[in-house]
Design a protein around this motif. Structure first.
Motif, PDB file in Angstrom:
ATOM      1  N   THR A 183      -5.961  -1.883   7.294  1.00 27.73           N
ATOM      2  CA  THR A 183      -5.720  -0.935   5.987  1.00 27.73           C
ATOM      3  C   THR A 183      -5.937  -1.922   4.977  1.00 27.73           C
ATOM      4  O   THR A 183      -5.968  -1.705   3.789  1.00 27.73           O
ATOM      5  CB  THR A 183      -4.156  -0.585   6.080  1.00 27.73           C
ATOM      6  N   GLY A 184      -5.987  -3.430   5.288  1.00 29.25           N
ATOM      7  CA  GLY A 184      -6.002  -4.232   4.122  1.00 29.25           C
ATOM      8  C   GLY A 184      -4.707  -4.676   3.514  1.00 29.25           C
ATOM      9  O   GLY A 184      -4.843  -5.242   2.435  1.00 29.25           O
ATOM     10  N   TYR A 185      -3.767  -4.238   3.894  1.00 28.18           N
ATOM     11  CA  TYR A 185      -2.435  -4.697   3.333  1.00 28.18           C
ATOM     12  C   TYR A 185      -1.700  -5.723   4.207  1.00 28.18           C
ATOM     13  O   TYR A 185      -1.996  -5.869   5.485  1.00 28.18           O
ATOM     14  CB  TYR A 185      -1.591  -3.408   3.155  1.00 28.18           C
ATOM     15  N   SER A 186      -0.812  -6.256   3.614  1.00 27.44           N
ATOM     16  CA  SER A 186      -0.088  -7.433   4.405  1.00 27.44           C
ATOM     17  C   SER A 186       0.728  -6.766   5.314  1.00 27.44           C
ATOM     18  O   SER A 186       1.426  -5.747   5.267  1.00 27.44           O
ATOM     19  CB  SER A 186       0.804  -8.581   3.366  1.00 27.44           C
ATOM     20  N   ASP A 187       0.988  -7.662   6.411  1.00 23.37           N
ATOM     21  CA  ASP A 187       2.079  -7.143   7.562  1.00 23.37           C
ATOM     22  C   ASP A 187       3.426  -6.691   6.911  1.00 23.37           C
ATOM     23  O   ASP A 187       3.866  -5.719   7.299  1.00 23.37           O
ATOM     24  CB  ASP A 187       2.491  -8.213   8.676  1.00 23.37           C
ATOM     25  N   ARG A 188       3.820  -7.402   5.894  1.00 24.22           N
ATOM     26  CA  ARG A 188       5.203  -7.181   5.482  1.00 24.22           C
ATOM     27  C   ARG A 188       5.435  -6.018   4.540  1.00 24.22           C
ATOM     28  O   ARG A 188       6.176  -5.343   4.531  1.00 24.22           O
ATOM     29  CB  ARG A 188       5.455  -8.558   4.644  1.00 24.22           C
ATOM     30  N   TYR A 189       4.104  -5.929   3.750  1.00 26.53           N
ATOM     31  CA  TYR A 189       4.336  -4.672   2.823  1.00 26.53           C
ATOM     32  C   TYR A 189       4.074  -3.558   3.620  1.00 26.53           C
ATOM     33  O   TYR A 189       4.694  -2.552   3.357  1.00 26.53           O
ATOM     34  CB  TYR A 189       2.856  -4.946   1.879  1.00 26.53           C
ATOM     35  N   LEU A 190       3.119  -3.417   4.640  1.00 27.06           N
ATOM     36  CA  LEU A 190       2.931  -2.270   5.585  1.00 27.06           C
ATOM     37  C   LEU A 190       4.274  -1.903   6.395  1.00 27.06           C
ATOM     38  O   LEU A 190       4.523  -0.822   6.178  1.00 27.06           O
ATOM     39  CB  LEU A 190       1.978  -2.710   6.592  1.00 27.06           C
ATOM     40  N   ARG A 191       5.060  -3.041   6.827  1.00 30.97           N
ATOM     41  CA  ARG A 191       6.309  -2.607   7.448  1.00 30.97           C
ATOM     42  C   ARG A 191       7.256  -2.001   6.524  1.00 30.97           C
ATOM     43  O   ARG A 191       7.952  -1.188   6.605  1.00 30.97           O
ATOM     44  CB  ARG A 191       7.116  -3.959   7.992  1.00 30.97           C
ATOM     45  N   ARG A 192       7.438  -2.857   5.368  1.00 28.16           N
ATOM     46  CA  ARG A 192       8.203  -2.233   4.134  1.00 28.16           C
ATOM     47  C   ARG A 192       7.872  -0.870   3.579  1.00 28.16           C
ATOM     48  O   ARG A 192       8.960   0.172   3.878  1.00 28.16           O
ATOM     49  CB  ARG A 192       8.281  -3.128   2.911  1.00 28.16           C
ATOM     50  N   LYS A 193       6.871  -0.370   3.479  1.00 27.48           N
ATOM     51  CA  LYS A 193       6.222   0.957   3.036  1.00 27.48           C
ATOM     52  C   LYS A 193       6.445   1.904   4.336  1.00 27.48           C
ATOM     53  O   LYS A 193       6.652   2.903   4.020  1.00 27.48           O
ATOM     54  CB  LYS A 193       4.779   0.705   2.416  1.00 27.48           C
ATOM     55  N   PHE A 194       6.222   1.481   5.471  1.00 24.76           N
ATOM     56  CA  PHE A 194       6.348   2.438   6.579  1.00 24.76           C
ATOM     57  C   PHE A 194       7.730   2.887   6.621  1.00 24.76           C
ATOM     58  O   PHE A 194       8.018   4.032   6.886  1.00 24.76           O
ATOM     59  CB  PHE A 194       5.746   1.712   7.826  1.00 24.76           C
ATOM     60  N   GLU A 195       8.538   1.879   6.672  1.00 20.78           N
ATOM     61  CA  GLU A 195      10.004   2.094   6.954  1.00 20.78           C
ATOM     62  C   GLU A 195      10.469   3.074   5.683  1.00 20.78           C
ATOM     63  O   GLU A 195      11.190   4.104   5.881  1.00 20.78           O
ATOM     64  CB  GLU A 195      10.988   0.792   6.893  1.00 20.78           C
TER      65      GLU A 195
END
Length: 171
Positions: free
Chosen positions: A83-95
């Motif tokens: 997706t081109g996003y960081s692991d941390r950002y992806l986890r935060r937005k996913f949650e």
């Protein structure tokens, strides 16, 4: 809705407190004669409300579809790179938008796929599931399966077979 998805996941809340809009949802649910119909009415309501209130970002929708496509056998790092996003950002937005961490979502999807295999494939072999869904070994698979189903796969399969014969079905 009064709450974001991440705040209502795994919680018990009165339905009327949860929704701002149409309080007739409780009446609509109660009017249904079967549990399946009640669930359908509730899901239609929730989908309509969430669609209106909070559009899911495209990269989260893409991530969910990717998890389903890979039957839950994908890492967060792979999703982040894709997706081109960081692991941390992806986890935060996913949650925030899905209501759970992506790793848990992947585990649920994997267990759902293993359960589907267990229920519908007559030629079911444990090693097939392990390989197909990316489990490291049998104990890892059984532990994760029990976590979500409360029974190991062999006991659940026996239970399903016995139940199908009791109601006249064939598994």
């Amino acid at each position: 809705m009064n709450y974001p998805v991440s705040e209502i996941t795994d919680k018990k809340l009165p339905l009327l407190e949860l929704v701002l809009a149409d309080s007739s949802i409780v009446e609509n649910i109660c009017e249904q004669t079967s549990f399946t119909d009640r669930i359908r009415v509730f899901m239609e309501f929730i989908q309509a409300v969430t669609r209106e209130e909070q559009a899911v970002p495209e990269f989260i929708d893409y991530s969910v579809k990717k998890i389903y496509t890979h039957k839950g056998n994908i890492t967060i790092k792979e999703l982040a790179e894709d997706t081109g996003y960081s692991d941390r950002y992806l986890r935060r937005k996913f949650e925030e938008f899905i209501g759970m961490k992506p790793k848990l979502f992947c585990q649920i999807v994997r267990v759902q796929n293993s359960l589907q295999t267990l229920m519908y494939r007559r030629d079911f072999h444990l090693m097939d599931v392990l390989d197909e869904l990316g489990y490291y070994d049998q104990s890892h698979f059984i532990g994760e399966f029990k976590r979500f189903n409360m029974l190991p796969p062999s006991q659940l399969k026996k239970l399903l077979v016995n139940e199908a014969y009791d109601i006249g079905g064939i598994v």
